[in-house]
Design a protein around this motif. Structure first.
Motif, short mmCIF file in Angstrom:
data_model
loop_
_atom_site.label_atom_id
_atom_site.label_comp_id
_atom_site.label_asym_id
_atom_site.label_seq_id
_atom_site.Cartn_x
_atom_site.Cartn_y
_atom_site.Cartn_z
N LEU A 121 0.72 -1.27 -0.01
CA LEU A 121 -0.08 0.09 -0.22
C LEU A 121 0.98 1.09 -0.11
N GLN A 122 0.60 2.20 -0.85
CA GLN A 122 1.18 3.57 -0.91
C GLN A 122 0.13 4.60 -0.39
N ILE A 123 0.68 5.20 0.81
CA ILE A 123 -0.12 6.28 1.35
C ILE A 123 0.24 7.62 0.97
N ASP A 124 0.05 8.23 -0.07
CA ASP A 124 0.42 9.44 -0.50
C ASP A 124 -0.34 10.54 0.36
N GLU A 125 0.81 11.32 0.51
CA GLU A 125 0.25 12.62 1.21
C GLU A 125 -1.08 13.28 0.89
N ALA A 126 -1.33 13.92 -0.32
CA ALA A 126 -2.36 14.18 -0.93
C ALA A 126 -3.60 13.49 -0.92
N ALA A 127 -3.46 12.11 -1.08
CA ALA A 127 -4.67 11.48 -1.12
C ALA A 127 -5.32 10.98 0.53
N PHE A 128 -4.18 11.05 1.25
CA PHE A 128 -4.31 10.95 2.62
C PHE A 128 -5.39 12.11 3.10
N ARG A 129 -4.73 13.40 2.79
CA ARG A 129 -5.68 14.70 3.13
C ARG A 129 -6.94 14.62 2.52
N ARG A 130 -6.94 14.12 1.24
CA ARG A 130 -8.33 14.25 0.66
C ARG A 130 -9.39 13.27 1.49
N GLU A 131 -8.89 12.09 1.69
CA GLU A 131 -9.61 10.84 2.40
C GLU A 131 -9.97 11.30 4.02
N LEU A 132 -9.04 12.07 4.35
CA LEU A 132 -9.42 12.49 5.60
C LEU A 132 -10.54 13.40 5.85
#
Length: 452
Positions: free
Chosen positions: A130-141
């Protein structure tokens, strides 16, 4: 009544046995457990991957990580782009989703049995890569924060349940909401989630359950192909965090926009533990006597009889890694006061303590519980849930029949004693007073899982 019930259940079991086989299991060298149930009624398969991690594993300041990681598991790996997992399953004619609870996080899919290798390949990839991309993380948060607002902050039943567990417990992590406290979500970091993933998403913390038109030895071979190369890791220590003895009644009052007032009464009671089953079965039967069906005591006497409540239900889950509560929740009918609801609930329990339950009443409760168990076998998904739940909370799928048999042996006197044990010293009462407004959750008072 007893002979007729036994005949009905016997016929159901016989019919189920025609198309179902007993579960078969294997454990890979890396510790991953695989349980397969052959059910040949249709050429489909249900896969459920159970990670033994949920909100009971979280700590103050970092709540909601299990549920947030569930969302991020669909955001891609080095070889599978964001959203590609779901697209490939849909392209193969399948459907998928996931949910998080206090005790586990589950990723499930249903698709044609011949497409199972595709699913296994995708699941093995995201377990390890799994890759936890910073931008994707912020969107999903932001998605999760909005989910919390919709399901809890803006819903009286959600606020009630959250406040109930947060006040009934002071030490055991059952007190944490599965979705997490809002302040913890606000301060969550991608690195927190990466660490959570590395700690818990390992093969020796997983049970894979496959149910459908499959050949178990062939499935074991396929699973070994995709998962055997993933290394086991040492899991973090799970501290028991036992709840200190409550020393008296707790009362909490909330206020929120709602057309109704709510009242929840919750007592600390034992759950079901391997090797120490004891009272848990009696509490399960007490729940069924109180609200198992429309003829049970709470709906018949509080909703229809005296019209005290818009809805009234008991809730007891004996399977879990955290500590347990026996809960009775009522939604107040118009013109009634919360004190009337509490008095009526206490009277229902007092009646059971003083007069007991009849054999006919207990027989109906036993039959309903047993029928629910048998009818679950008509669903591939429910069969997998049964196996996965037991395996994830410290039991084995082999315990299912023993648990069912023990439930059927509970006596009326044991149910009476269970009701008598619900004393004020272990009681938390939460009242929610409505301030007017729209309520879309009236009567929907049970459940603690969150589906993506």
């Amino acid at each position: 009544m007893k002979a007729k019930s036994g005949l009905i259940l016997g016929m159901l079991l016989l019919l189920a046995g025609v198309v179902m086989a007993a579960p078969q299991e294997t454990i890979l060298p890396n510790g991953m457990k695989v349980v397969v149930v052959r059910d040949a009624r249709s050429p489909v398969v249900v896969s459920q991957l159970w990670y033994r991690v949920g909100s009971v594993d979280e700590v103050n300041g970092h709540t909601g990580l299990s549920h947030l990681l569930e969302h991020m598991m669909f955001k891609g790996t080095a070889s599978v782009a964001d959203g590609e997992y779901s697209r490939r399953i849909a392209q193969a004619g399948g459907k998928e989703n996931a949910f998080t609870s206090r005790d586990y996080t589950v990723y499930f899919a249903q698709l044609s049995a011949d497409k199972l290798p595709l699913l296994l390949e995708l699941e093995a990839d995201r377990m390890a890569n799994l890759q936890i991309d910073e931008a994707a993380f912020r969107r999903e948060l932001e998605v999760v924060k909005e989910e919390r607002r919709l399901r809890t902050d803006d819903q009286p039943a959600g606020l009630l349940q959250e406040a109930l567990y947060a006040n009934a417990f002071v030490a055991n992590p059952v007190r944490y909401p599965v979705i997490g406290w809002m302040d913890d979500l606000v301060h969550a970091r991608a690195d927190d989630l990466r660490q959570w993933y590395r700690q818990w998403y390992v093969p020796n913390n997983v049970t894979l359950v496959i149910v459908g038109d499959v050949d178990p030895p062939r499935v074991f071979e396929q699973v070994r192909h995709y998962f055997a190369g993933l290394p086991a890791k040492t899991l973090p220590a799970r501290n028991p965090q036992r709840e200190p003895l409550q020393q008296g009644i707790k009362r909490v009052e909330l206020s929120a926009p709602s057309q109704f007032n709510y009242l929840s009464m919750a007592w600390h009671v034992p759950g079901l533990s391997p090797g120490a089953d004891g009272q848990a079965y009696a509490y399960a039967l007490l729940e069924a006597v109180l609200s198992g069906d429309a003829a049970a005591r709470l709906p018949s006497q509080m909703e229809r009889g005296k019209a005290l409540a818009h809805a009234a239900a008991a809730d007891y889950s004996m399977l879990g890694r955290g500590e347990a509560l026996f809960v009775i929740t009522a939604t107040q009918a118009r013109g009634r006061q919360p004190a009337e609801l509490e008095a009526a609930i206490r009277q229902q329990l007092r009646d059971i303590v003083e007069r007991g339950v009849s054999e006919q009443e207990l027989g109906r409760a036993r039959l309903r519980l047993d029928a629910d168990e048998i009818y679950q076998r008509d669903s591939l998904f429910a069969q997998a849930m049964r196996v996965g739940t037991l395996e994830s909370v410290g039991f084995s799928w082999r315990d299912a029949d023993r648990i069912r048999q023990q439930m059927q042996q509970v006596t009326a006197e044991q149910v009476r004693q269970a009701a008598a044990s619900l004393q004020d010293g272990q009681l938390t009462v939460v009242t929610l007073l409505g301030k007017g407004g729209v309520n879309t959750m009236a009567g929907q008072l049970k459940g603690d899982g969150l589906v993506r």
